[in-house]
Design a protein around this motif. Structure first.
Motif, PDB file in Angstrom:
ATOM      1  N   UNK A 117       0.921  -1.443   0.408  1.00 27.44           N
ATOM      2  CA  UNK A 117      -0.055   0.339  -0.436  1.00 27.44           C
ATOM      3  C   UNK A 117       0.595   1.492  -0.426  1.00 27.44           C
ATOM      4  N   UNK A 118       0.447   2.208  -0.647  1.00 28.84           N
ATOM      5  CA  UNK A 118       1.209   3.591  -0.815  1.00 28.84           C
ATOM      6  C   UNK A 118       0.781   4.495  -0.324  1.00 28.84           C
ATOM      7  N   UNK A 119       1.449   5.304   1.180  1.00 26.45           N
ATOM      8  CA  UNK A 119       1.039   5.809   2.440  1.00 26.45           C
ATOM      9  C   UNK A 119       1.801   7.642   1.922  1.00 26.45           C
ATOM     10  N   UNK A 120       2.590   7.638   0.871  1.00 28.39           N
ATOM     11  CA  UNK A 120       3.426   8.496   1.527  1.00 28.39           C
ATOM     12  C   UNK A 120       3.180   9.298   0.437  1.00 28.39           C
ATOM     13  N   UNK A 121       3.729  10.617   0.241  1.00 27.14           N
ATOM     14  CA  UNK A 121       3.579  11.436  -1.349  1.00 27.14           C
ATOM     15  C   UNK A 121       4.742  12.379  -1.379  1.00 27.14           C
ATOM     16  N   UNK A 122       5.124  12.682  -2.266  1.00 26.19           N
ATOM     17  CA  UNK A 122       5.969  13.854  -2.443  1.00 26.19           C
ATOM     18  C   UNK A 122       5.861  14.843  -3.704  1.00 26.19           C
ATOM     19  N   UNK A 123       5.554  15.735  -3.352  1.00 25.92           N
ATOM     20  CA  UNK A 123       6.013  17.258  -4.305  1.00 25.92           C
ATOM     21  C   UNK A 123       6.378  17.898  -4.591  1.00 25.92           C
ATOM     22  N   UNK A 124       7.001  17.856  -5.453  1.00 25.68           N
ATOM     23  CA  UNK A 124       8.232  18.775  -5.393  1.00 25.68           C
ATOM     24  C   UNK A 124       7.646  19.479  -5.866  1.00 25.68           C
ATOM     25  N   UNK A 134       2.834  13.817   3.487  1.00 26.35           N
ATOM     26  CA  UNK A 134       3.112  14.105   2.240  1.00 26.35           C
ATOM     27  C   UNK A 134       4.821  14.997   2.804  1.00 26.35           C
ATOM     28  N   UNK A 135       5.903  15.304   1.518  1.00 20.67           N
ATOM     29  CA  UNK A 135       6.569  15.807   2.071  1.00 20.67           C
ATOM     30  C   UNK A 135       7.004  16.970   1.090  1.00 20.67           C
ATOM     31  N   UNK A 172      -3.479  15.919   6.309  1.00 22.59           N
ATOM     32  CA  UNK A 172      -2.491  15.815   6.546  1.00 22.59           C
ATOM     33  C   UNK A 172      -1.529  15.783   7.567  1.00 22.59           C
ATOM     34  N   UNK A 173      -0.263  14.769   7.448  1.00 19.09           N
ATOM     35  CA  UNK A 173       0.744  15.166   8.235  1.00 19.09           C
ATOM     36  C   UNK A 173       1.519  15.716   7.211  1.00 19.09           C
ATOM     37  N   UNK A 174       1.796  17.466   7.312  1.00 24.75           N
ATOM     38  CA  UNK A 174       2.495  17.718   6.084  1.00 24.75           C
ATOM     39  C   UNK A 174       3.953  18.092   6.538  1.00 24.75           C
ATOM     40  N   UNK A 175       5.379  17.689   5.599  1.00 29.53           N
ATOM     41  CA  UNK A 175       6.451  17.694   6.171  1.00 29.53           C
ATOM     42  C   UNK A 175       6.943  18.563   5.276  1.00 29.53           C
ATOM     43  N   UNK A 176       8.338  19.685   5.366  1.00 26.25           N
ATOM     44  CA  UNK A 176       9.175  20.088   4.237  1.00 26.25           C
ATOM     45  C   UNK A 176      10.538  19.896   4.552  1.00 26.25           C
ATOM     46  N   UNK A 179      16.598  13.456  -3.065  1.00 21.00           N
ATOM     47  CA  UNK A 179      16.722  15.070  -1.576  1.00 21.00           C
ATOM     48  C   UNK A 179      15.467  13.856  -0.553  1.00 21.00           C
ATOM     49  N   UNK A 180      14.400  13.356  -1.185  1.00 23.93           N
ATOM     50  CA  UNK A 180      13.681  12.391   0.187  1.00 23.93           C
ATOM     51  C   UNK A 180      13.740  11.146   0.091  1.00 23.93           C
ATOM     52  N   UNK A 181      15.259  10.525   0.028  1.00 27.66           N
ATOM     53  CA  UNK A 181      15.255   9.316   0.525  1.00 27.66           C
ATOM     54  C   UNK A 181      15.249   8.424   1.724  1.00 27.66           C
ATOM     55  N   UNK A 182      15.160   9.873   2.440  1.00 23.75           N
ATOM     56  CA  UNK A 182      15.489   9.040   4.750  1.00 23.75           C
ATOM     57  C   UNK A 182      13.865   9.235   4.634  1.00 23.75           C
ATOM     58  N   UNK A 183      12.977   9.946   4.164  1.00 19.88           N
ATOM     59  CA  UNK A 183      11.611  10.124   4.695  1.00 19.88           C
ATOM     60  C   UNK A 183      11.495   9.394   3.810  1.00 19.88           C
ATOM     61  N   UNK A 184      10.901   8.379   2.470  1.00 21.23           N
ATOM     62  CA  UNK A 184      10.200   7.502   2.134  1.00 21.23           C
ATOM     63  C   UNK A 184      10.621   6.172   2.870  1.00 21.23           C
TER      64      UNK A 184
END
Ligand code: UTP
Length: 293
Positions: free
Chosen positions: A2-9, A52-53, A97-101, A116-121
């Motif tokens: 299941x996909x739970x995480x997303x990134x928005x460049x 979401x990052x 949502x839980x939004x991070x930057x 750059x998002x490797x550790x978040x994902x």
């Protein structure tokens, strides 16, 4: 899985919409009464994304502020019963949502932003929603949800595609595809910004992607495109296609490019026609205006 995480460049320079994007991030340009990026976060949340990052850079602090409390404004509106709807509306992005930057300190391209998002994902598949592409599917499944469903079925990376007019393919990319099932295709090759004789098909990737975590090692090993001076994310996706396979989904939905002036105007016009508060008046206005054209 299941996909739970997303990134928005959202760390691009937005040069195509200058001077509007000089001090306001293009992702914060409004469509009627909400900034573009809020529609994108809403799409992700509706598809079931939990974390979401958003990747930003210098000068894009307004994006962070939009998803945070604004205490003075909230205190002022809270005690005014006639402003209850506005109060509720400004709180929506705060609780969505839980939004991070994360800041991309140098604008080295989309692949660099994603790397750059490797550790978040971590070690799970994830969604990518480009910060300047607003995509709607009125009354239907959110577009990123359509891609997530395909990933979950085939366990392969998925790119969201549409056929674009041949004269525009050179602005995007061209995909080598073969039908698989329904709107889903297998993708074997992608040519970034092709010249006329390099066009394989008019299918281009438009703003939505789901990737397996293996993409991070692949990006690290993708050669820099000499002409662009950066790693093309599409080059990494081609390597992914060769290693683990890649799918292309001709998604159901309409895409508005907020990174270009005409796209911004189309989005505003169409969303205004549909808007609860101003839709009818705007329609009448457009009808009158059309008579004068
Ligand atoms: P674009 O190429 O459409 O955005 O990148 P841009 O660089 O802002 O466009 P110009 O300057 O008008 O040509 C696609 C997505 O990748 C993000 C952008 O913000 C956009 O959402 N991006 C691009 C980054 O996050 N970092 C980058 O270094 C480049």
């Amino acid at each position: 899985m299941k996909i739970r995480k997303a990134i928005i460049p959202a760390a691009g320079l937005g040069t195509r919409v200058l001077p509007a994007s000089k001090s306001i991030p293009k992702e914060m340009l409004n469509i009627v009464d909400k900034p573009a990026i809020q529609y994108i976060v809403e799409e992700a949340v509706e598809a079931g994304i939990e974390e979401i990052l958003i990747i930003t850079n210098r000068g894009k602090g307004a994006i962070e502020d939009h998803f945070d409390h604004s205490f003075e404004l909230e205190a002022n509106l809270k005690n005014n019963p006639s402003k209850k709807k506005i109060y509720d509306d400004i709180l929506k992005p705060v609780h969505m949502a839980n939004i991070y930057f994360l800041r991309q300190k140098e604008t080295n391209g989309l692949a660099d932003a994603i790397a750059k998002t490797r550790h978040f994902i971590g070690n799970e598949p994830f969604a990518i929603l480009y910060g300047d592409d607003v995509i709607t599917n009125k009354g239907g499944k959110p577009v990123i949800g359509q891609l997530m469903e395909a990933y979950e079925k085939y366990e392969k990376g998925v790119v969201g595609v549409k056929e674009v007019p041949r004269k525009d393919v050179s602005k995007y990319c061209s995909l080598d595809v073969k039908p698989l099932e329904g709107r889903l295709m297998e993708c074997f090759n992608i040519i970034e910004k092709p010249t006329e004789d390099q066009i394989i098909s008019c299918y281009s990737i438009l703003g939505r992607v789901v990737m397996p975590p293996e993409i991070f090692d692949i990006i690290d090993n993708t050669p820099v495109n000499e002409k662009a001076g950066e790693v093309y994310f599409t080059d990494s996706m081609v390597l992914l296609a060769k290693k683990l396979g890649l799918l292309a989904l001709d998604f159901e939905g309409t895409r508005y490019d907020m990174g270009n002036k005409l796209g911004i105007m189309k989005a505003n016009c169409e969303f205004a026609l549909d808007h609860d508060e101003i839709g009818e008046d705007f329609k009448n206005y457009i009808k009158e205006l059309a008579k004068t054209l």
